[in-house]
Design a protein around this motif. Structure first.
Motif, PDB file in Angstrom:
ATOM      1  N   PRO A   1      13.071 -14.114  25.091  1.00 44.28           N
ATOM      2  CA  PRO A   1      12.097 -14.383  24.011  1.00 44.28           C
ATOM      3  C   PRO A   1      11.383 -13.349  23.573  1.00 44.28           C
ATOM      4  O   PRO A   1      10.658 -13.280  22.602  1.00 44.28           O
ATOM      5  CB  PRO A   1      11.221 -15.588  24.406  1.00 44.28           C
ATOM      6  N   LYS A   2      11.092 -12.269  24.428  1.00 40.14           N
ATOM      7  CA  LYS A   2      10.269 -11.135  24.248  1.00 40.14           C
ATOM      8  C   LYS A   2      11.169  -9.906  24.339  1.00 40.14           C
ATOM      9  O   LYS A   2      10.609  -8.731  23.516  1.00 40.14           O
ATOM     10  CB  LYS A   2       9.337 -11.144  25.158  1.00 40.14           C
ATOM     11  N   LYS A   3      12.270  -9.614  24.762  1.00 39.34           N
ATOM     12  CA  LYS A   3      12.767  -8.241  24.797  1.00 39.34           C
ATOM     13  C   LYS A   3      14.296  -8.506  24.520  1.00 39.34           C
ATOM     14  O   LYS A   3      14.976  -9.338  25.251  1.00 39.34           O
ATOM     15  CB  LYS A   3      12.831  -7.741  26.287  1.00 39.34           C
ATOM     16  N   SER A   4      14.806  -7.548  23.524  1.00 38.07           N
ATOM     17  CA  SER A   4      16.106  -7.959  22.971  1.00 38.07           C
ATOM     18  C   SER A   4      17.208  -7.442  23.794  1.00 38.07           C
ATOM     19  O   SER A   4      18.463  -7.620  23.650  1.00 38.07           O
ATOM     20  CB  SER A   4      16.003  -7.213  21.430  1.00 38.07           C
ATOM     21  N   ASP A   5      16.722  -6.591  24.967  1.00 32.84           N
ATOM     22  CA  ASP A   5      17.640  -5.950  25.722  1.00 32.84           C
ATOM     23  C   ASP A   5      18.039  -6.520  26.935  1.00 32.84           C
ATOM     24  O   ASP A   5      18.763  -6.292  27.814  1.00 32.84           O
ATOM     25  CB  ASP A   5      17.398  -4.556  25.995  1.00 32.84           C
ATOM     26  N   LEU A   6      17.231  -7.968  27.192  1.00 41.43           N
ATOM     27  CA  LEU A   6      17.292  -8.815  28.422  1.00 41.43           C
ATOM     28  C   LEU A   6      18.082  -9.800  27.868  1.00 41.43           C
ATOM     29  O   LEU A   6      17.854 -10.623  26.720  1.00 41.43           O
ATOM     30  CB  LEU A   6      16.140  -8.895  28.922  1.00 41.43           C
ATOM     31  N   TYR A   7      18.896 -10.563  28.759  1.00 43.23           N
ATOM     32  CA  TYR A   7      19.449 -12.068  28.599  1.00 43.23           C
ATOM     33  C   TYR A   7      19.317 -12.653  30.001  1.00 43.23           C
ATOM     34  O   TYR A   7      19.240 -12.074  31.110  1.00 43.23           O
ATOM     35  CB  TYR A   7      20.531 -12.047  28.047  1.00 43.23           C
ATOM     36  N   HIS A   8      19.323 -14.312  30.017  1.00 40.75           N
ATOM     37  CA  HIS A   8      19.277 -14.760  30.965  1.00 40.75           C
ATOM     38  C   HIS A   8      20.679 -15.682  31.264  1.00 40.75           C
ATOM     39  O   HIS A   8      21.015 -16.356  30.303  1.00 40.75           O
ATOM     40  CB  HIS A   8      18.193 -15.485  31.172  1.00 40.75           C
ATOM     41  N   PHE A   9      21.071 -15.707  32.795  1.00 40.90           N
ATOM     42  CA  PHE A   9      22.200 -16.856  32.762  1.00 40.90           C
ATOM     43  C   PHE A   9      21.593 -17.913  33.726  1.00 40.90           C
ATOM     44  O   PHE A   9      20.835 -17.738  34.691  1.00 40.90           O
ATOM     45  CB  PHE A   9      23.278 -16.055  33.868  1.00 40.90           C
ATOM     46  N   CYS A  10      21.768 -19.064  33.204  1.00 38.62           N
ATOM     47  CA  CYS A  10      21.032 -20.412  33.897  1.00 38.62           C
ATOM     48  C   CYS A  10      22.272 -21.227  34.450  1.00 38.62           C
ATOM     49  O   CYS A  10      23.076 -21.572  33.870  1.00 38.62           O
ATOM     50  CB  CYS A  10      20.279 -21.181  32.787  1.00 38.62           C
ATOM     51  N   GLU A  11      22.045 -21.719  35.695  1.00 44.18           N
ATOM     52  CA  GLU A  11      23.003 -22.515  36.471  1.00 44.18           C
ATOM     53  C   GLU A  11      22.720 -23.980  35.931  1.00 44.18           C
ATOM     54  O   GLU A  11      23.542 -24.858  35.915  1.00 44.18           O
ATOM     55  CB  GLU A  11      22.688 -22.557  37.852  1.00 44.18           C
ATOM     56  N   GLY A  12      21.607 -24.121  35.540  1.00 46.13           N
ATOM     57  CA  GLY A  12      21.239 -25.765  35.290  1.00 46.13           C
ATOM     58  C   GLY A  12      19.465 -25.824  34.755  1.00 46.13           C
ATOM     59  O   GLY A  12      18.833 -24.795  35.163  1.00 46.13           O
ATOM     60  N   ALA A  13      19.251 -26.985  34.378  1.00 44.33           N
ATOM     61  CA  ALA A  13      17.842 -27.063  34.127  1.00 44.33           C
ATOM     62  C   ALA A  13      17.134 -27.233  35.196  1.00 44.33           C
ATOM     63  O   ALA A  13      17.418 -27.815  36.346  1.00 44.33           O
ATOM     64  CB  ALA A  13      17.700 -28.523  33.200  1.00 44.33           C
ATOM     65  N   GLY A  14      15.943 -26.638  35.211  1.00 41.02           N
ATOM     66  CA  GLY A  14      15.024 -26.575  36.444  1.00 41.02           C
ATOM     67  C   GLY A  14      15.170 -25.580  37.475  1.00 41.02           C
ATOM     68  O   GLY A  14      14.356 -25.379  38.258  1.00 41.02           O
ATOM     69  N   SER A  15      16.172 -24.574  37.010  1.00 41.32           N
ATOM     70  CA  SER A  15      16.580 -23.374  38.137  1.00 41.32           C
ATOM     71  C   SER A  15      15.778 -22.436  37.497  1.00 41.32           C
ATOM     72  O   SER A  15      15.560 -22.297  36.217  1.00 41.32           O
ATOM     73  CB  SER A  15      17.820 -22.977  38.397  1.00 41.32           C
TER      74      SER A  15
END
Length: 272
Positions: free
Chosen positions: A122-136
């Motif tokens: 939400p703050k840095k355009s050169d970062l992204y996140h991979f999520c295994e599921g809700a709560g992690s």
């Protein structure tokens, strides 16, 4: 190979190289914790029980709820669309964002997953996140220099000329706010911990839906029924109302059913 053949071959190689330079993967910089890893933290906090509570429902942990019905309480995992159990005075409930009191659902890297898949930072355009599921908590990826994350392609692209960083404009008067980079994503800003610097939770609309500034709206492209990818027990029905395609959201008749897009019917979930 003649001159024409060599020219075409070089052109093909050039296009492949150009595409590889335009789209590049990021580099993982941190590794998140799964809900299983975080369950150790859950055991450290005392929990309210049905025996000592007058509530109709209480949280078992940050992703599960217990219904205080009769002499045998019923335990349920929070549904995909509202994966976090929140402690409330009038009775605990599953909501879209974590309860700040449950530290096991607070990310170690400042980003808390709300569903499975890739999310823009939400703050840095050169970062992204991979999520295994809700709560992690997420695995964090960083794009190469002069590249930014593109939510449509799910990879890093060369920063366009005149590029402006996507923003999340938090507002205490709004429940959900847009993410300017892509209408498939939106955000919830939590002011409970820090009123000056709210915690931002990135949320995703189901496949085929876009955020309209207040909530996600399914975009019908043809008649038919389509699964809600965030909650497979639900489906969208698209039909013509006059000359306009409209969508209605329905649920499968039984709680142990999911919608099968190929057959366009609800089917029983098969036991493992």
């Amino acid at each position: 190979m003649g001159f024409k053949g060599i020219t075409l071959a070089l052109l093909f190689v050039g296009l492949v190289y150009a595409r590889n330079e335009l789209f590049r993967p990021g580099t993982r910089v941190t590794i998140g914790q799964s809900k299983q890893d975080q369950s150790v933290l859950a055991d450290e906090q005392p929990r309210e029980t049905c025996d000592d509570s007058e509530k109709a429902a209480i949280c078992l942990n940050c992703t599960a709820i217990q219904l205080c019905i009769g002499s045998t309480p019923i335990e349920r995992a929070c549904p995909t669309a509202t994966p976090y159990c929140n402690v409330l005075d009038q009775g605990d409930s599953c909501l879209a964002v974590p309860d700040p009191e449950y530290k096991e659902c607070q990310s170690q890297n400042g980003f808390t997953c709300t569903s499975t898949g890739l999310f823009p930072d939400p703050k840095k355009s050169d970062l992204y996140h991979f999520c295994e599921g809700a709560g992690s908590s997420s695995d964090v990826y960083s794009c190469p220099t002069n590249y930014v994350f593109n939510a449509d392609s799910g990879t890093c692209i060369r920063k366009p000329i005149g590029f402006r960083d996507p923003t999340v404009a938090c507002s205490p008067t709004k429940v959900f706010v847009p993410y300017s980079g892509n209408k498939k994503f939106y955000a919830y800003c939590d002011y409970s911990v820090n009123a000056q610097d709210p915690t931002i939770y990135m949320l995703r609309c189901s496949e085929g839906s876009v955020f309209n500034g207040a909530f996600c709206v399914f975009q019908c492209t043809k008649e038919g029924s389509f699964v809600n990818t965030l909650n497979p027990t639900q489906f969208y029905s698209c039909y013509y109302s006059g000359s306009k395609l409209v969508a209605t959201l329905s649920s499968c008749p039984n709680s142990d059913q999911v919608f099968n897009s190929t057959a366009a019917v609800c089917v029983n979930v098969q036991s493992p």
